[in-house]
Motif scaffolding. Sequence first.
Motif, short mmCIF file in Angstrom:
data_model
loop_
_atom_site.label_atom_id
_atom_site.label_comp_id
_atom_site.label_asym_id
_atom_site.label_seq_id
_atom_site.Cartn_x
_atom_site.Cartn_y
_atom_site.Cartn_z
N ARG A 39 21.58 52.45 34.30
CA ARG A 39 23.02 52.66 34.66
C ARG A 39 23.35 52.82 36.28
N ARG A 40 22.26 53.03 36.85
CA ARG A 40 22.39 53.03 38.51
C ARG A 40 22.50 51.66 38.84
N HIS A 41 21.74 50.92 38.13
CA HIS A 41 21.59 49.36 38.46
C HIS A 41 23.00 48.69 38.16
N LEU A 42 23.73 49.11 37.14
CA LEU A 42 25.01 48.57 36.79
C LEU A 42 26.04 49.11 38.05
N GLU A 43 26.08 50.48 38.42
CA GLU A 43 26.95 50.94 39.29
C GLU A 43 26.63 50.19 40.40
N ARG A 44 25.47 50.09 40.82
CA ARG A 44 25.10 49.44 42.23
C ARG A 44 26.04 47.91 42.40
N LYS A 45 25.42 47.07 41.06
CA LYS A 45 26.24 45.73 40.95
C LYS A 45 27.63 45.82 41.02
N GLU A 46 28.03 46.80 40.39
CA GLU A 46 29.81 46.87 40.51
C GLU A 46 30.16 47.21 41.65
N ARG A 47 29.40 48.02 42.26
CA ARG A 47 29.83 48.22 43.70
C ARG A 47 29.72 46.97 44.68
N GLU A 48 28.76 46.06 44.63
CA GLU A 48 28.87 44.98 45.29
C GLU A 48 29.73 43.82 44.93
N GLU A 49 29.90 43.60 43.68
CA GLU A 49 31.10 43.03 43.42
C GLU A 49 32.43 43.34 44.03
N LYS A 50 32.56 44.39 43.86
CA LYS A 50 34.12 45.02 44.38
C LYS A 50 34.20 44.92 46.00
N ARG A 51 32.92 45.22 46.54
CA ARG A 51 32.79 45.01 48.03
C ARG A 51 32.98 43.48 48.34
N ASP A 52 32.62 42.34 47.60
CA ASP A 52 32.48 41.17 47.88
C ASP A 52 34.02 40.68 47.44
N ARG A 53 34.65 41.13 46.63
CA ARG A 53 35.97 40.94 46.31
C ARG A 53 36.96 41.45 47.39
N ASP A 54 36.57 42.40 48.08
CA ASP A 54 37.54 43.01 48.97
C ASP A 54 37.07 42.40 50.50
N ARG A 55 36.09 41.72 50.45
CA ARG A 55 35.72 41.10 51.87
C ARG A 55 36.77 40.01 52.45
N VAL A 56 37.07 40.05 53.55
CA VAL A 56 38.09 39.24 54.19
C VAL A 56 37.26 38.04 54.73
N ILE A 57 37.34 36.96 54.82
CA ILE A 57 36.63 35.65 55.58
C ILE A 57 37.82 35.32 56.61
N ILE A 58 37.13 35.55 57.72
CA ILE A 58 38.13 34.99 58.89
C ILE A 58 37.32 33.59 59.41
N GLN A 59 38.10 32.42 59.40
CA GLN A 59 37.52 31.22 60.04
C GLN A 59 38.28 31.00 61.46
N VAL A 60 37.56 30.79 62.22
CA VAL A 60 38.06 30.50 63.72
C VAL A 60 37.84 28.83 63.94
N ALA A 61 39.01 28.46 64.39
CA ALA A 61 39.00 27.00 64.42
C ALA A 61 38.39 26.68 65.90
N PRO A 62 37.62 25.70 66.09
CA PRO A 62 37.26 25.25 67.45
C PRO A 62 38.18 25.01 68.35
N GLU A 63 37.97 25.54 69.52
CA GLU A 63 38.82 25.31 70.48
C GLU A 63 38.90 23.82 70.81
N THR A 64 40.20 23.18 70.82
CA THR A 64 40.28 21.73 71.16
C THR A 64 41.58 21.63 72.26
N GLU A 65 41.80 20.63 72.84
CA GLU A 65 42.83 20.39 73.71
C GLU A 65 44.41 20.64 72.84
#
Length: 68
Positions: A39-65
């Motif tokens: 049960r604890r393993h399933l709860e931990r897995k569910e929390r990690e999946e929720k955290r991964d869904r909520d994660r925001v990825i910000i990509q920074v473009a390299p600075e060019t002219e």
Amino acid sequence: MQMRGLILFLIIVYVISPVDAYPGPIDDIIVIVLGEMLRRHLERKEREEKRDRDRVIIQVAPETEENK
């Protein structure tokens, strides 16, 4: 949530059932401990999946002219 409820239900049914794999409370304790670990393993897995869904990825473009 449904899987955790099912695990809890199966543990209760096993503990109160008259059929045992081993006489005495030893097998009941083992089933309770293993069920709680699962049960604890399933709860931990569910929390990690929720955290991964909520994660925001910000990509920074390299600075060019062009983007200065």
